[in-house]
Design a protein around this motif. Structure first.
Motif, PDB file in Angstrom:
ATOM      1  N   THR A   1       0.878  -1.229  -0.050  1.00 20.44           N
ATOM      2  CA  THR A   1       0.061   0.044   0.018  1.00 20.44           C
ATOM      3  C   THR A   1       1.010   1.317   0.068  1.00 20.44           C
ATOM      4  OG1 THR A   1      -1.633  -1.083   1.095  1.00 20.44           O
ATOM      5  CG2 THR A   1      -1.794   1.327   1.650  1.00 20.44           C
ATOM      6  N   ASN A   2       0.417   2.310  -0.864  1.00 21.17           N
ATOM      7  CA  ASN A   2       1.122   3.255  -0.908  1.00 21.17           C
ATOM      8  C   ASN A   2       0.801   4.376   0.418  1.00 21.17           C
ATOM      9  OD1 ASN A   2       1.044   6.517  -1.773  1.00 21.17           O
ATOM     10  ND2 ASN A   2       2.682   5.661  -2.915  1.00 21.17           N
TER      11      ASN A   2
ATOM     12  N   MET B   1       1.016   7.528   1.103  1.00 22.91           N
ATOM     13  CA  MET B   1      -0.087   8.697   0.578  1.00 22.91           C
ATOM     14  C   MET B   1      -1.429   8.411   0.263  1.00 22.91           C
ATOM     15  SD  MET B   1       0.112  11.908   0.864  1.00 22.91           S
ATOM     16  CE  MET B   1       1.791  12.286   0.966  1.00 22.91           C
ATOM     17  N   GLN B   2      -1.609   7.243  -0.514  1.00 23.96           N
ATOM     18  CA  GLN B   2      -2.718   6.700  -0.629  1.00 23.96           C
ATOM     19  C   GLN B   2      -3.647   6.417   0.352  1.00 23.96           C
ATOM     20  OE1 GLN B   2      -1.888   3.784  -3.921  1.00 23.96           O
ATOM     21  NE2 GLN B   2      -2.016   5.103  -5.313  1.00 23.96           N
ATOM     22  N   ALA B   3      -2.905   5.599   1.382  1.00 23.17           N
ATOM     23  CA  ALA B   3      -3.697   5.226   2.686  1.00 23.17           C
ATOM     24  C   ALA B   3      -3.817   6.540   3.532  1.00 23.17           C
ATOM     25  CB  ALA B   3      -2.651   4.246   3.441  1.00 23.17           C
TER      26      ALA B   3
ATOM     27  N   MET C   1      -4.641   9.500   2.152  1.00 22.06           N
ATOM     28  CA  MET C   1      -5.967  10.060   1.272  1.00 22.06           C
ATOM     29  C   MET C   1      -7.107   9.152   1.525  1.00 22.06           C
ATOM     30  SD  MET C   1      -4.617  12.525   0.245  1.00 22.06           S
ATOM     31  CE  MET C   1      -4.562  13.930  -1.224  1.00 22.06           C
ATOM     32  N   ALA C   2      -7.094   7.908   1.723  1.00 21.49           N
ATOM     33  CA  ALA C   2      -8.197   7.064   1.954  1.00 21.49           C
ATOM     34  C   ALA C   2      -8.686   6.988   3.459  1.00 21.49           C
ATOM     35  CB  ALA C   2      -7.923   5.654   1.495  1.00 21.49           C
TER      36      ALA C   2
ATOM     37  N   THR D   1       5.467  13.024   4.188  1.00 21.31           N
ATOM     38  CA  THR D   1       5.405  12.782   2.709  1.00 21.31           C
ATOM     39  C   THR D   1       6.946  12.396   2.438  1.00 21.31           C
ATOM     40  OG1 THR D   1       6.198  15.134   2.125  1.00 21.31           O
ATOM     41  CG2 THR D   1       3.902  14.584   2.145  1.00 21.31           C
TER      42      THR D   1
END
Length: 105
Positions: free
Chosen positions: A75-76, A78-80, A82-83, A96
């Protein structure tokens, strides 16, 4: 060593001192299961501590599964974030830099 401790030890083992040049920061991790650890970066070195740091630069809150997935590269981060799977308090921009400081490989 608990599973959680070994995960943090694995993360610190991947520390890229070149990416941390000039960085002084404390990344506090609070896992939903109650485990708290921090990675303190100073003078190009990273040390792992258990518990709460007095002055973290950024605090990351997540469950153990999310931490494992980000650590394994499944899992990225940053994506985690954002989610909503990772919450951050403090210097969010510092968070970051985690992928470059602790590269998956």
């Amino acid at each position: 060593m608990t599973d959680i401790q070994s995960l943090f030890a694995q993360m610190v083992g991947r520390f890229d001192s070149a990416a941390a040049a000039g960085l002084e920061a404390v990344f506090q991790y609070r896992l939903d299961e109650g485990d708290a650890y921090y990675a303190a970066i100073s003078n190009g070195e990273c040390t792992l501590g258990e518990g709460e740091h007095d002055e973290p630069s950024v605090t990351l809150l997540m469950d153990t599964e999310t931490f494992k997935e980000v650590l394994d590269g499944e899992t990225n981060g940053m994506q985690a974030f954002m989610a909503g799977r990772i919450r951050a308090e403090g210097d969010i921009m510092l968070a970051t830099r985690l992928e470059t400081l602790f590269p998956v490989s």
